[in-house]
Design a protein around this motif. Structure first.
Motif, PDB file in Angstrom:
ATOM      1  N   PRO A 120       0.553  -0.758   0.224  1.00  0.00           N
ATOM      2  CA  PRO A 120      -0.239  -0.335   0.210  1.00  0.00           C
ATOM      3  C   PRO A 120       0.667   1.009  -0.471  1.00  0.00           C
ATOM      4  O   PRO A 120       1.720   1.352   0.867  1.00  0.00           O
ATOM      5  N   THR A 121       0.411   2.359  -1.167  1.00  0.00           N
ATOM      6  CA  THR A 121       1.179   3.615  -0.590  1.00  0.00           C
ATOM      7  C   THR A 121       0.729   4.413   0.027  1.00  0.00           C
ATOM      8  O   THR A 121       1.282   5.426   0.211  1.00  0.00           O
ATOM      9  N   SER A 122      -0.176   4.385   1.198  1.00  0.00           N
ATOM     10  CA  SER A 122      -1.220   5.445   2.350  1.00  0.00           C
ATOM     11  C   SER A 122      -1.382   4.808   3.087  1.00  0.00           C
ATOM     12  O   SER A 122      -1.478   3.340   3.638  1.00  0.00           O
ATOM     13  N   LEU A 123      -1.881   5.240   3.773  1.00  0.00           N
ATOM     14  CA  LEU A 123      -2.193   4.736   5.246  1.00  0.00           C
ATOM     15  C   LEU A 123      -3.572   4.965   5.077  1.00  0.00           C
ATOM     16  O   LEU A 123      -4.253   4.589   4.044  1.00  0.00           O
ATOM     17  N   THR A 124      -4.570   3.019   5.937  1.00  0.00           N
ATOM     18  CA  THR A 124      -5.701   2.586   5.714  1.00  0.00           C
ATOM     19  C   THR A 124      -6.937   3.628   5.499  1.00  0.00           C
ATOM     20  O   THR A 124      -6.788   4.591   6.626  1.00  0.00           O
ATOM     21  N   PRO A 125      -7.533   3.891   4.793  1.00  0.00           N
ATOM     22  CA  PRO A 125      -8.958   4.280   4.616  1.00  0.00           C
ATOM     23  C   PRO A 125      -9.790   4.532   5.898  1.00  0.00           C
ATOM     24  O   PRO A 125      -9.673   3.347   6.253  1.00  0.00           O
ATOM     25  N   GLY A 126      -9.856   5.524   6.568  1.00  0.00           N
ATOM     26  CA  GLY A 126     -11.467   5.330   7.302  1.00  0.00           C
ATOM     27  C   GLY A 126     -10.508   4.836   9.508  1.00  0.00           C
ATOM     28  O   GLY A 126     -11.296   5.015   9.631  1.00  0.00           O
ATOM     29  N   LEU A 127      -9.422   4.513   8.864  1.00  0.00           N
ATOM     30  CA  LEU A 127      -8.842   3.755  10.096  1.00  0.00           C
ATOM     31  C   LEU A 127      -8.557   4.963  11.323  1.00  0.00           C
ATOM     32  O   LEU A 127      -8.045   5.775  11.380  1.00  0.00           O
ATOM     33  N   ARG A 128      -9.447   5.217  12.369  1.00  0.00           N
ATOM     34  CA  ARG A 128      -8.635   5.952  13.234  1.00  0.00           C
ATOM     35  C   ARG A 128      -8.199   5.728  14.913  1.00  0.00           C
ATOM     36  O   ARG A 128      -8.113   6.802  15.857  1.00  0.00           O
ATOM     37  N   ALA A 129      -9.049   4.843  15.051  1.00  0.00           N
ATOM     38  CA  ALA A 129      -8.834   3.927  16.607  1.00  0.00           C
ATOM     39  C   ALA A 129      -8.674   2.592  16.918  1.00  0.00           C
ATOM     40  O   ALA A 129      -9.748   1.612  16.349  1.00  0.00           O
ATOM     41  N   VAL A 130      -8.281   2.397  18.071  1.00  0.00           N
ATOM     42  CA  VAL A 130      -8.110   1.101  18.209  1.00  0.00           C
ATOM     43  C   VAL A 130      -9.754   0.368  19.206  1.00  0.00           C
ATOM     44  O   VAL A 130     -10.229   1.792  19.567  1.00  0.00           O
ATOM     45  N   HIS A 131     -10.735   0.048  18.907  1.00  0.00           N
ATOM     46  CA  HIS A 131     -12.054  -0.734  19.308  1.00  0.00           C
ATOM     47  C   HIS A 131     -11.708  -1.429  20.626  1.00  0.00           C
ATOM     48  O   HIS A 131     -12.788  -1.184  21.455  1.00  0.00           O
ATOM     49  N   HIS A 132     -10.913  -2.224  20.411  1.00  0.00           N
ATOM     50  CA  HIS A 132     -10.892  -3.368  21.352  1.00  0.00           C
ATOM     51  C   HIS A 132      -9.234  -3.755  21.461  1.00  0.00           C
ATOM     52  O   HIS A 132      -9.372  -4.342  19.991  1.00  0.00           O
ATOM     53  N   ILE A 133      -9.135  -4.204  22.481  1.00  0.00           N
ATOM     54  CA  ILE A 133      -8.844  -5.635  22.053  1.00  0.00           C
ATOM     55  C   ILE A 133      -9.120  -6.828  22.762  1.00  0.00           C
ATOM     56  O   ILE A 133     -10.563  -7.186  23.550  1.00  0.00           O
ATOM     57  N   ALA A 134      -8.401  -7.906  22.732  1.00  0.00           N
ATOM     58  CA  ALA A 134      -9.267  -9.416  22.892  1.00  0.00           C
ATOM     59  C   ALA A 134      -8.106 -10.426  23.402  1.00  0.00           C
ATOM     60  O   ALA A 134      -7.169 -10.199  23.128  1.00  0.00           O
ATOM     61  N   PHE A 135      -8.415 -11.559  24.705  1.00  0.00           N
ATOM     62  CA  PHE A 135      -8.060 -12.097  24.876  1.00  0.00           C
ATOM     63  C   PHE A 135      -8.557 -13.385  25.241  1.00  0.00           C
ATOM     64  O   PHE A 135     -10.015 -13.016  25.397  1.00  0.00           O
ATOM     65  N   THR A 136      -7.921 -14.759  25.037  1.00  0.00           N
ATOM     66  CA  THR A 136      -8.766 -16.200  24.626  1.00  0.00           C
ATOM     67  C   THR A 136      -8.297 -16.255  26.579  1.00  0.00           C
ATOM     68  O   THR A 136      -6.472 -16.344  27.263  1.00  0.00           O
ATOM     69  N   VAL A 137      -9.169 -16.747  27.087  1.00  0.00           N
ATOM     70  CA  VAL A 137      -9.207 -17.298  28.780  1.00  0.00           C
ATOM     71  C   VAL A 137      -9.457 -18.664  29.208  1.00  0.00           C
ATOM     72  O   VAL A 137     -10.573 -19.195  28.246  1.00  0.00           O
ATOM     73  N   PRO A 138      -8.922 -19.113  30.131  1.00  0.00           N
ATOM     74  CA  PRO A 138      -9.757 -20.176  29.895  1.00  0.00           C
ATOM     75  C   PRO A 138     -10.914 -20.614  31.018  1.00  0.00           C
ATOM     76  O   PRO A 138     -11.341 -21.575  31.235  1.00  0.00           O
ATOM     77  N   ASP A 139     -11.600 -19.826  32.207  1.00  0.00           N
ATOM     78  CA  ASP A 139     -12.479 -19.543  32.017  1.00  0.00           C
ATOM     79  C   ASP A 139     -12.943 -18.954  32.403  1.00  0.00           C
ATOM     80  O   ASP A 139     -12.633 -17.166  33.123  1.00  0.00           O
ATOM     81  N   LEU A 140     -14.494 -17.882  31.201  1.00  0.00           N
ATOM     82  CA  LEU A 140     -14.633 -17.111  31.369  1.00  0.00           C
ATOM     83  C   LEU A 140     -15.163 -16.863  32.574  1.00  0.00           C
ATOM     84  O   LEU A 140     -15.152 -15.099  32.930  1.00  0.00           O
ATOM     85  N   ASP A 141     -16.112 -17.279  33.360  1.00  0.00           N
ATOM     86  CA  ASP A 141     -16.602 -16.372  34.011  1.00  0.00           C
ATOM     87  C   ASP A 141     -15.396 -16.119  35.457  1.00  0.00           C
ATOM     88  O   ASP A 141     -16.018 -14.935  35.764  1.00  0.00           O
ATOM     89  N   GLU A 142     -14.842 -16.901  35.833  1.00  0.00           N
ATOM     90  CA  GLU A 142     -13.760 -16.317  36.330  1.00  0.00           C
ATOM     91  C   GLU A 142     -12.956 -15.127  36.269  1.00  0.00           C
ATOM     92  O   GLU A 142     -12.178 -14.468  36.751  1.00  0.00           O
ATOM     93  N   GLU A 179     -13.280 -17.593  25.443  1.00  0.00           N
ATOM     94  CA  GLU A 179     -13.122 -18.509  26.354  1.00  0.00           C
ATOM     95  C   GLU A 179     -13.579 -19.678  24.918  1.00  0.00           C
ATOM     96  O   GLU A 179     -15.017 -20.291  25.175  1.00  0.00           O
ATOM     97  N   TYR A 180     -12.814 -20.597  24.469  1.00  0.00           N
ATOM     98  CA  TYR A 180     -13.212 -21.394  23.395  1.00  0.00           C
ATOM     99  C   TYR A 180     -13.169 -23.219  24.125  1.00  0.00           C
ATOM    100  O   TYR A 180     -12.511 -23.232  24.896  1.00  0.00           O
ATOM    101  N   THR A 181     -13.912 -23.631  23.466  1.00  0.00           N
ATOM    102  CA  THR A 181     -13.365 -25.119  24.197  1.00  0.00           C
ATOM    103  C   THR A 181     -13.267 -26.371  22.495  1.00  0.00           C
ATOM    104  O   THR A 181     -13.966 -24.992  21.326  1.00  0.00           O
ATOM    105  N   GLY A 182     -12.775 -27.201  22.414  1.00  0.00           N
ATOM    106  CA  GLY A 182     -12.830 -27.770  21.258  1.00  0.00           C
ATOM    107  C   GLY A 182     -10.983 -28.231  21.186  1.00  0.00           C
ATOM    108  O   GLY A 182     -10.800 -28.319  21.443  1.00  0.00           O
TER     109      GLY A 182
END
Length: 190
Positions: free
Chosen positions: A10-32, A88-91
């Protein structure tokens, strides 16, 4: 006619991109994890969803996981600037060991505190939280005066407490400003 020419960068920055919306982590137990982030660290739960699963290869195509995986999700609001999504994934084929900070994919969540010492005392008294090493203060360089320490959640996620002075040496050489509570929030300016 098709060509095998390599894709161009790409020759320029990504159009419309302006901020971080969220970050995510996978955890072993969602309730905990939700209980820790809300009850110990003060996040607010926005919603939960799941189970999400598919009878075809949608999970692999869309999320890069085993097609037979199932996921439960929680979205949290953490302070004034962070949306935090927990999975929290299972599989089949799911690794249960957290990556080290030095591993590819290693990570940590850095949290600002207005009262570094009180936060350290509180967290080290919280069952399951472990402090790595001792609190440090950066003695020189671009973030001189910043206090920090790494800790782990009860399931092993690394997180860091940070407190920095209002003025840091890097600010003398750039208009870019790192976010910290009470400072201008646009990333540039004084």
């Amino acid at each position: 006619m098709t060509t095998n020419a390599p894709a161009t960068a790409p020759t320029s920055l990504t159009p419309g991109l302006r901020a971080v919306h969220h970050i995510a982590f996978t955890v072993p137990d969602l309730d905990e994890a939700v209980a820790f982030f809300t009850g110990v660290l003060g996040a607010e739960e926005a919603y939960r969803t799941g189970p999400i699963a598919a009878d075809d290869d949608w999970m692999h195509r869309q999320l890069g996981v085993d097609p037979r995986a199932t996921v439960h999700i929680a979205m949290l609001r953490f302070g004034p600037t962070l949306n935090l999504e927990l999975f929290e994934y299972t599989g089949p084929g799911r690794r249960e060991q957290m990556p080290r900070n030095s591993d590819v994919g290693g990570h940590h969540l850095a949290l600002w505190t207005d009262d570094f010492d009180a936060s350290v005392r509180h967290l080290t008294a919280t069952p399951g939280v472990r402090m790595l090493g001792e609190p440090e203060e950066v003695g020189e360089g671009p973030i001189r005066g910043t206090r920090w320490v790494y800790l782990t959640t009860p399931w092993g996620l690394h997180f860091e407490l940070v407190h920095a002075p209002d003025h840091q040496p890097y600010q003398d050489h750039t208009a870019v400003r790192l976010y910290q509570p009470g400072a201008p929030h646009e990333g540039r300016g004084t």
